[in-house]
Design a protein around this motif. Structure first.
Motif, PDB file in Angstrom:
ATOM      1  N   ASP A 129     -14.133   1.294   2.807  1.00 25.63           N
ATOM      2  CA  ASP A 129     -14.622   1.766   1.493  1.00 25.63           C
ATOM      3  C   ASP A 129     -13.896   3.029   1.037  1.00 25.63           C
ATOM      4  OD1 ASP A 129     -16.387  -0.270   1.525  1.00 25.63           O
ATOM      5  OD2 ASP A 129     -18.203   0.958   1.746  1.00 25.63           O
ATOM      6  N   ARG A 130     -13.573   3.875   2.006  1.00 28.31           N
ATOM      7  CA  ARG A 130     -12.872   5.120   1.686  1.00 28.31           C
ATOM      8  C   ARG A 130     -11.415   4.815   1.282  1.00 28.31           C
ATOM      9  NH1 ARG A 130     -12.135   9.221  -0.457  1.00 28.31           N
ATOM     10  NH2 ARG A 130     -11.283  11.098   0.512  1.00 28.31           N
ATOM     11  N   VAL A 131     -10.810   3.822   1.904  1.00 29.93           N
ATOM     12  CA  VAL A 131      -9.458   3.388   1.503  1.00 29.93           C
ATOM     13  C   VAL A 131      -9.507   2.901   0.057  1.00 29.93           C
ATOM     14  CG1 VAL A 131      -7.500   1.870   2.015  1.00 29.93           C
ATOM     15  CG2 VAL A 131      -8.942   2.712   3.889  1.00 29.93           C
ATOM     16  N   VAL A 132     -10.559   2.157  -0.273  1.00 29.41           N
ATOM     17  CA  VAL A 132     -10.722   1.660  -1.646  1.00 29.41           C
ATOM     18  C   VAL A 132     -10.774   2.846  -2.616  1.00 29.41           C
ATOM     19  CG1 VAL A 132     -12.292   0.450  -3.227  1.00 29.41           C
ATOM     20  CG2 VAL A 132     -11.843  -0.488  -0.933  1.00 29.41           C
ATOM     21  N   GLU A 133     -11.501   3.899  -2.250  1.00 24.79           N
ATOM     22  CA  GLU A 133     -11.573   5.085  -3.117  1.00 24.79           C
ATOM     23  C   GLU A 133     -10.207   5.756  -3.259  1.00 24.79           C
ATOM     24  OE1 GLU A 133     -16.169   6.230  -1.839  1.00 24.79           O
ATOM     25  OE2 GLU A 133     -14.550   7.678  -1.435  1.00 24.79           O
ATOM     26  N   LEU A 134      -9.432   5.737  -2.176  1.00 26.32           N
ATOM     27  CA  LEU A 134      -8.147   6.452  -2.177  1.00 26.32           C
ATOM     28  C   LEU A 134      -7.057   5.706  -2.944  1.00 26.32           C
ATOM     29  CD1 LEU A 134      -8.120   7.642   1.556  1.00 26.32           C
ATOM     30  CD2 LEU A 134      -8.054   9.162  -0.434  1.00 26.32           C
ATOM     31  N   VAL A 135      -7.014   4.381  -2.817  1.00 25.81           N
ATOM     32  CA  VAL A 135      -5.873   3.634  -3.393  1.00 25.81           C
ATOM     33  C   VAL A 135      -6.285   2.538  -4.363  1.00 25.81           C
ATOM     34  CG1 VAL A 135      -4.476   4.102  -1.337  1.00 25.81           C
ATOM     35  CG2 VAL A 135      -5.724   1.942  -1.495  1.00 25.81           C
ATOM     36  N   GLY A 136      -7.592   2.340  -4.511  1.00 29.97           N
ATOM     37  CA  GLY A 136      -8.067   1.247  -5.369  1.00 29.97           C
ATOM     38  C   GLY A 136      -8.294  -0.012  -4.549  1.00 29.97           C
TER      39      GLY A 136
END
Ligand code: Q0Z
Length: 291
Positions: free
Chosen positions: A167-174
């Motif tokens: 989920d944090r990767v999603v926040e960082l790169v979409g």
């Protein structure tokens, strides 16, 4: 990034400007070309977070050859190798890669087939790695039912990366890029693990890096599937219960454990340890690439 090391300063290269160094690699700008970088693998070796003396002659060339070989094997995965006719100085030719300068994602794309190292430490504390919940009762070095994607946020040089949930990767790169990074990482890992298995090696884990460029948001970058970015274990030793035995660096680790308490500067490696370690690096590359 720009921390020095005992092995001295970065090799000056005419036509290139040093941008910074990791423990064992140096990064240069190409003068007059802001779209390119030169990545140079040194012969330095690190263990227990320390850079050791002396260097292992040939290591940088072997690991550079290995990265190139993997890029070849993974030809359908876009990578950062540049084909521009820039002359690379002879002094670093066989351990340098000319690459396109990408916009790097601030995520280390780690894939694990085995729970060990910092992943095992996190599992013991939380039962999960990077938010991936794992079966109870695993011990250090256990093989997972299938490889898992355990991303980490890139820390400043010298600090340890911080495992982060998807989920944090999603926040960082979409979301779209995050899924691309995960799927590509798992695909690369599975294919590499199969090649390693044929060579009698267990690929325990690896750390991949990706960057974006116009038209392609997930270009495979940096070094790929080297033993500095991956854990290669001898499959036979693993089956015999000897886990966590690094295929190439174990000789260094064992010697250091016996001759260093971990404080202050580590002692210099004896010539015999250096020679045997150099042989192991050669053997790793031979076994993987078929010589
Ligand atoms: C890789 C690193 C090294 C120290 C930046 N294709 C690329 N585009 C933009 N940036 C990078 C790359 Cl590979 C990039 N690093 C890691 C390499 C020495 C740090 F040789 N940093």
């Amino acid at each position: 990034m720009a921390h020095g090391h005992r092995s001295g300063t970065v090799t000056p290269l005419a036509g290139f400007t040093p941008l910074g160094s990791g423990k064992v690699r140096d990064l240069y700008a190409v003068d007059g070309r802001d779209d390119l970088l030169l990545l140079v693998a040194s012969d330095r070796v690190s263990a227990f977070d320390a850079v050791l003396e002396p260097a292992i002659a040939g290591k940088g060339a072997l690991l550079t050859a290995l990265t190139r070989w993997w890029f070849d094997r993974l030809a359908d995965v876009p990578n950062h190798l540049a084909s521009d006719p820039v002359a690379i100085p002879d002094a670093v030719r066989d351990r340098a890669m000319l690459v396109r300068r990408l916009s790097m994602h601030p995520v280390e794309c780690v894939v694990r087939a085995v729970v060990t190292g910092s992943g095992y430490a996190e599992y013991r504390e939380t039962g999960a790695i990077s938010g991936v919940r794992l079966p109870v009762g695993l011990t250090d070095g256990d093989l997972l039912p299938e490889p898992i994607f355990t991303p980490a946020f890139k820390a400043e040089q010298g600090e340890h990366d911080e495992n982060i949930p998807f989920d944090r990767v999603v926040e960082l790169v979409g979301g779209e890029v995050a899924e691309r990074l995960r799927d590509r990482s798992l695909d690369v890992f599975r294919r590499a693990a199969a090649v390693a298995a044929d060579a009698g090696l267990l690929l325990a884990d690896t750390k991949l890096e990706f960057g974006a460029e116009p038209g392609e948001p997930a270009v495979l970058a940096d070094e790929v599937l080297t033993s500095d970015s991956s854990r290669y274990w001898d499959a036979e030793a693993y089956s015999a219960g000897r886990r966590g035995v690094s295929f190439d660096k174990q000789i260094v680790r064992d010697w250091l454990k016996a001759h260093w308490d971990g404080t202050g500067a580590p002692p210099s490696l004896p010539a015999e340890v250096v020679a045997r370690t150099a042989d192991r690096y050669r053997e790793l590359v031979e076994r993987l690439t078929g010589g």
